[in-house]
Design a protein around this motif. Structure first.
Motif, PDB file in Angstrom:
ATOM      1  N   VAL A 132       0.879  -1.167   0.000  1.00  0.00           N
ATOM      2  CA  VAL A 132       0.000   0.000   0.000  1.00  0.00           C
ATOM      3  C   VAL A 132       0.915   1.215   0.000  1.00  0.00           C
ATOM      4  O   VAL A 132       1.407   1.645   1.052  1.00  0.00           O
ATOM      5  CB  VAL A 132      -0.940   0.021   1.212  1.00  0.00           C
ATOM      6  CG1 VAL A 132      -1.848   1.255   1.144  1.00  0.00           C
ATOM      7  CG2 VAL A 132      -1.784  -1.242   1.267  1.00  0.00           C
ATOM      8  N   ALA A 133       1.175   1.748  -1.173  1.00  0.00           N
ATOM      9  CA  ALA A 133       2.140   2.837  -1.329  1.00  0.00           C
ATOM     10  C   ALA A 133       1.472   4.021  -2.031  1.00  0.00           C
ATOM     11  O   ALA A 133       0.690   3.837  -2.965  1.00  0.00           O
ATOM     12  CB  ALA A 133       3.349   2.372  -2.124  1.00  0.00           C
ATOM     13  N   ARG A 134       1.816   5.212  -1.567  1.00  0.00           N
ATOM     14  CA  ARG A 134       1.303   6.444  -2.149  1.00  0.00           C
ATOM     15  C   ARG A 134       2.439   7.478  -2.149  1.00  0.00           C
ATOM     16  O   ARG A 134       3.516   7.217  -1.612  1.00  0.00           O
ATOM     17  CB  ARG A 134       0.106   6.969  -1.338  1.00  0.00           C
ATOM     18  CG  ARG A 134      -1.137   6.070  -1.371  1.00  0.00           C
ATOM     19  CD  ARG A 134      -1.722   5.949  -2.774  1.00  0.00           C
ATOM     20  NE  ARG A 134      -2.982   5.223  -2.786  1.00  0.00           N
ATOM     21  CZ  ARG A 134      -3.100   3.897  -2.905  1.00  0.00           C
ATOM     22  NH1 ARG A 134      -2.006   3.149  -3.001  1.00  0.00           N
ATOM     23  NH2 ARG A 134      -4.290   3.330  -2.938  1.00  0.00           N
ATOM     24  N   PRO A 135       2.247   8.645  -2.708  1.00  0.00           N
ATOM     25  CA  PRO A 135       3.330   9.634  -2.735  1.00  0.00           C
ATOM     26  C   PRO A 135       3.871   9.985  -1.360  1.00  0.00           C
ATOM     27  O   PRO A 135       5.062  10.261  -1.206  1.00  0.00           O
ATOM     28  CB  PRO A 135       2.671  10.841  -3.418  1.00  0.00           C
ATOM     29  CG  PRO A 135       1.623  10.236  -4.300  1.00  0.00           C
ATOM     30  CD  PRO A 135       1.091   9.071  -3.531  1.00  0.00           C
ATOM     31  N   THR A 136       2.996   9.987  -0.326  1.00  0.00           N
ATOM     32  CA  THR A 136       3.460  10.309   1.026  1.00  0.00           C
ATOM     33  C   THR A 136       3.042   9.203   1.997  1.00  0.00           C
ATOM     34  O   THR A 136       2.094   8.452   1.736  1.00  0.00           O
ATOM     35  CB  THR A 136       2.871  11.642   1.522  1.00  0.00           C
ATOM     36  OG1 THR A 136       1.455  11.482   1.722  1.00  0.00           O
ATOM     37  CG2 THR A 136       3.131  12.757   0.533  1.00  0.00           C
ATOM     38  N   ASP A 137       3.731   9.170   3.143  1.00  0.00           N
ATOM     39  CA  ASP A 137       3.385   8.201   4.182  1.00  0.00           C
ATOM     40  C   ASP A 137       1.949   8.400   4.662  1.00  0.00           C
ATOM     41  O   ASP A 137       1.195   7.429   4.836  1.00  0.00           O
ATOM     42  CB  ASP A 137       4.338   8.329   5.372  1.00  0.00           C
ATOM     43  CG  ASP A 137       5.751   7.857   5.061  1.00  0.00           C
ATOM     44  OD1 ASP A 137       5.902   7.025   4.145  1.00  0.00           O
ATOM     45  OD2 ASP A 137       6.684   8.314   5.735  1.00  0.00           O
ATOM     46  N   ASP A 138       1.567   9.635   4.904  1.00  0.00           N
ATOM     47  CA  ASP A 138       0.231   9.914   5.441  1.00  0.00           C
ATOM     48  C   ASP A 138      -0.864   9.407   4.505  1.00  0.00           C
ATOM     49  O   ASP A 138      -1.859   8.814   4.959  1.00  0.00           O
ATOM     50  CB  ASP A 138       0.055  11.414   5.682  1.00  0.00           C
ATOM     51  CG  ASP A 138       0.864  11.919   6.873  1.00  0.00           C
ATOM     52  OD1 ASP A 138       1.314  11.074   7.680  1.00  0.00           O
ATOM     53  OD2 ASP A 138       1.059  13.149   6.987  1.00  0.00           O
ATOM     54  N   GLU A 139      -0.685   9.627   3.210  1.00  0.00           N
ATOM     55  CA  GLU A 139      -1.687   9.151   2.253  1.00  0.00           C
ATOM     56  C   GLU A 139      -1.788   7.631   2.282  1.00  0.00           C
ATOM     57  O   GLU A 139      -2.882   7.063   2.239  1.00  0.00           O
ATOM     58  CB  GLU A 139      -1.323   9.613   0.843  1.00  0.00           C
ATOM     59  CG  GLU A 139      -1.473  11.093   0.602  1.00  0.00           C
ATOM     60  CD  GLU A 139      -0.959  11.484  -0.780  1.00  0.00           C
ATOM     61  OE1 GLU A 139      -1.746  11.350  -1.743  1.00  0.00           O
ATOM     62  OE2 GLU A 139       0.212  11.892  -0.898  1.00  0.00           O
ATOM     63  N   ALA A 140      -0.643   6.966   2.340  1.00  0.00           N
ATOM     64  CA  ALA A 140      -0.636   5.504   2.329  1.00  0.00           C
ATOM     65  C   ALA A 140      -1.316   4.937   3.572  1.00  0.00           C
ATOM     66  O   ALA A 140      -2.131   4.006   3.489  1.00  0.00           O
ATOM     67  CB  ALA A 140       0.796   4.992   2.232  1.00  0.00           C
ATOM     68  N   TRP A 141      -1.002   5.478   4.733  1.00  0.00           N
ATOM     69  CA  TRP A 141      -1.596   4.968   5.965  1.00  0.00           C
ATOM     70  C   TRP A 141      -3.096   5.250   6.020  1.00  0.00           C
ATOM     71  O   TRP A 141      -3.866   4.423   6.543  1.00  0.00           O
ATOM     72  CB  TRP A 141      -0.892   5.559   7.181  1.00  0.00           C
ATOM     73  CG  TRP A 141       0.439   4.912   7.425  1.00  0.00           C
ATOM     74  CD1 TRP A 141       1.672   5.427   7.214  1.00  0.00           C
ATOM     75  CD2 TRP A 141       0.639   3.578   7.910  1.00  0.00           C
ATOM     76  NE1 TRP A 141       2.646   4.517   7.532  1.00  0.00           N
ATOM     77  CE2 TRP A 141       2.044   3.367   7.972  1.00  0.00           C
ATOM     78  CE3 TRP A 141      -0.207   2.541   8.297  1.00  0.00           C
ATOM     79  CZ2 TRP A 141       2.596   2.165   8.396  1.00  0.00           C
ATOM     80  CZ3 TRP A 141       0.337   1.338   8.725  1.00  0.00           C
ATOM     81  CH2 TRP A 141       1.726   1.152   8.772  1.00  0.00           C
ATOM     82  N   GLU A 142      -3.526   6.361   5.483  1.00  0.00           N
ATOM     83  CA  GLU A 142      -4.961   6.643   5.449  1.00  0.00           C
ATOM     84  C   GLU A 142      -5.689   5.601   4.612  1.00  0.00           C
ATOM     85  O   GLU A 142      -6.747   5.091   5.002  1.00  0.00           O
ATOM     86  CB  GLU A 142      -5.196   8.045   4.863  1.00  0.00           C
ATOM     87  CG  GLU A 142      -6.663   8.451   4.844  1.00  0.00           C
ATOM     88  CD  GLU A 142      -6.876   9.855   4.307  1.00  0.00           C
ATOM     89  OE1 GLU A 142      -8.049  10.241   4.139  1.00  0.00           O
ATOM     90  OE2 GLU A 142      -5.879  10.569   4.057  1.00  0.00           O
ATOM     91  N   VAL A 143      -5.110   5.231   3.459  1.00  0.00           N
ATOM     92  CA  VAL A 143      -5.713   4.215   2.605  1.00  0.00           C
ATOM     93  C   VAL A 143      -5.704   2.855   3.299  1.00  0.00           C
ATOM     94  O   VAL A 143      -6.715   2.133   3.316  1.00  0.00           O
ATOM     95  CB  VAL A 143      -4.954   4.130   1.262  1.00  0.00           C
ATOM     96  CG1 VAL A 143      -5.423   2.917   0.451  1.00  0.00           C
ATOM     97  CG2 VAL A 143      -5.163   5.407   0.451  1.00  0.00           C
ATOM     98  N   ALA A 144      -4.563   2.474   3.875  1.00  0.00           N
ATOM     99  CA  ALA A 144      -4.434   1.157   4.501  1.00  0.00           C
ATOM    100  C   ALA A 144      -5.444   0.981   5.626  1.00  0.00           C
ATOM    101  O   ALA A 144      -6.108  -0.067   5.727  1.00  0.00           O
ATOM    102  CB  ALA A 144      -3.014   0.970   5.024  1.00  0.00           C
ATOM    103  N   ARG A 145      -5.579   1.973   6.479  1.00  0.00           N
ATOM    104  CA  ARG A 145      -6.482   1.842   7.628  1.00  0.00           C
ATOM    105  C   ARG A 145      -7.944   1.885   7.191  1.00  0.00           C
ATOM    106  O   ARG A 145      -8.803   1.250   7.820  1.00  0.00           O
ATOM    107  CB  ARG A 145      -6.172   2.921   8.653  1.00  0.00           C
ATOM    108  CG  ARG A 145      -4.802   2.717   9.325  1.00  0.00           C
ATOM    109  CD  ARG A 145      -4.658   3.508  10.608  1.00  0.00           C
ATOM    110  NE  ARG A 145      -3.473   3.053  11.337  1.00  0.00           N
ATOM    111  CZ  ARG A 145      -2.288   3.670  11.324  1.00  0.00           C
ATOM    112  NH1 ARG A 145      -2.136   4.773  10.610  1.00  0.00           N
ATOM    113  NH2 ARG A 145      -1.265   3.180  12.013  1.00  0.00           N
ATOM    114  N   ALA A 146      -8.240   2.602   6.115  1.00  0.00           N
ATOM    115  CA  ALA A 146      -9.618   2.616   5.612  1.00  0.00           C
ATOM    116  C   ALA A 146      -9.998   1.264   5.020  1.00  0.00           C
ATOM    117  O   ALA A 146     -11.145   0.821   5.130  1.00  0.00           O
ATOM    118  CB  ALA A 146      -9.774   3.717   4.570  1.00  0.00           C
ATOM    119  N   LEU A 147      -9.024   0.592   4.403  1.00  0.00           N
ATOM    120  CA  LEU A 147      -9.297  -0.698   3.779  1.00  0.00           C
ATOM    121  C   LEU A 147      -9.414  -1.826   4.797  1.00  0.00           C
ATOM    122  O   LEU A 147     -10.094  -2.833   4.534  1.00  0.00           O
ATOM    123  CB  LEU A 147      -8.175  -1.047   2.786  1.00  0.00           C
ATOM    124  CG  LEU A 147      -8.133  -0.280   1.479  1.00  0.00           C
ATOM    125  CD1 LEU A 147      -6.842  -0.591   0.723  1.00  0.00           C
ATOM    126  CD2 LEU A 147      -9.344  -0.644   0.606  1.00  0.00           C
TER     127      LEU A 147
END
Length: 336
Positions: free
Chosen positions: A220-235
């Motif tokens: 689960v990778a995105r341009p920034t750490d914050d974006e990636a963690w937001e996606v991971a926890r939502a999923l």
């Protein structure tokens, strides 16, 4: 700097037969995987999903170069039937078919077939199974075999393949029994890895001998750490029920399930990237690497530096999944 060399496999959809028409899903994924340079797709085996050999046939039919990895369960298919299927698919499509030799981790499925072998004995059967399979795929000479689990009297299946057409055998697991099996009959030992430093101590052979090493993970990778963690926890939201399930898995017969359950019960995140959240949420049995493209690529590269050269990716279905993952994989290959 030389480019990192490694193989990447995705996972074919495994819908329940009553969940609508699966062929468009498999077709779309196969074409998307090929477009993004994935080497092949793993077809799962369990009692609920479509037969992996049928899924492999669809992958072969709707792609030009993908290699299917077919989950092969000894209790479900005689070795001579597997040899005929591998030979037939190779002849029909002119492509190698690999197999993932599994022994069963779902107790309810083992109970359904009245399995009498314990964990280690199932790996012993798998070793004998693979020995028979390799003979039938490498020679047309009659097979005389008197083993504990299989007995044949001058068996001929006319299923010989050339050396370059022979399937590679992936052996799944992390227990001592699975490691012995991989040493004897495996080309690639595949497991769900622990955090990279622990993985170096528990799974990687110090001498570098034995079969190649593969890991099954999600990215689960995105341009920034914050974006990636937001996606991971939502999923992957967890609750009290899934947390209890995690604790119960600490008593699982499966070595890798016990290892991940122990990790997950102690914490969600390790090394700022390795995350057990999907496991804790009962959304899969693999760890995820979560963070910016750069951080996930760096962490994945640490596994490769230990000798890992095969990556089985879960959570790789949508165009967005492929796009984000390909950025990470390209960065690892380039060493950036």
């Amino acid at each position: 700097m030389p480019r990192r060399q490694f193989e990447v496999f995705g996972t074919a959809p495994a819908p329940h037969p009553r969940e609508g028409d699966p062929l468009p899903l498999i077709t779309k994924l196969a074409r998307r995987a090929e477009e993004y340079g994935v080497d092949g797709l793993l077809a799962f085996y369990n009692h609920k999903s479509l037969d992996p050999w049928a899924v492999a046939s669809a992958i072969l039919l709707h792609s030009k170069a993908l290699t299917p990895i077919v989950a092969l369960q000894p209790y479900a298919l005689a070795p001579f039937t597997a040899a005929k299927l591998i030979h037939s698919l190779n002849r029909l499509h002119g492509r190698r078919i690999d197999v993932n030799l599994i022994t069963g981790a779902a107790k309810e499925e083992l109970d359904q077939i009245d399995e009498t072998l314990d964990h280690d004995q199932r790996y012993e059967r798998a070793i004998e199974y693979a020995t028979v399979l390799r003979h039938l795929l490498s020679s047309d000479e009659p097979l005389v075999h008197q083993g504990r689990h299989y007995r044949y009297r001058r068996l001929r299946t006319h299923s010989r393949l050339e050396p370059e057409e022979q399937p590679r055998i992936f052996v799944a697991g992390s227990s001592p029994a699975s490691r012995r099996a991989a040493e004897q009959i495996g080309d690639i030992a595949i497991t769900h890895p622990e955090p990279v430093d622990a993985f170096a101590e528990t799974f990687i052979a110090p001498s570098g001998s034995g079969p190649k090493t593969g890991i099954r993970i999600g990215l689960v990778a995105r341009p920034t750490d914050d974006e990636a963690w937001e996606v991971a926890r939502a999923l992957h939201p967890s609750d009290r029920l899934t947390e209890r399930k995690t604790l119960m898995r600490k008593r699982s017969e499966s070595d890798w399930s016990r290892r991940l359950a122990d990790l997950a019960s102690r914490g969600e995140t390790y090394d700022d990237v390795y995350w057990t959240g999907a496991y804790r949420a009962d959304k899969g049995s693999m760890p995820l690497l979560v963070g910016s493209y750069r951080e996930v690529a760096r962490y994945l590269d640490r596994y490769l530096a230990l000798g890992v050269d095969t990556i089985l990716l879960g959570r790789l279905f949508t165009e967005e999944d492929f796009r984000h993952s390909s950025i990470v994989l390209d960065a690892v290959r380039a060493g950036t």
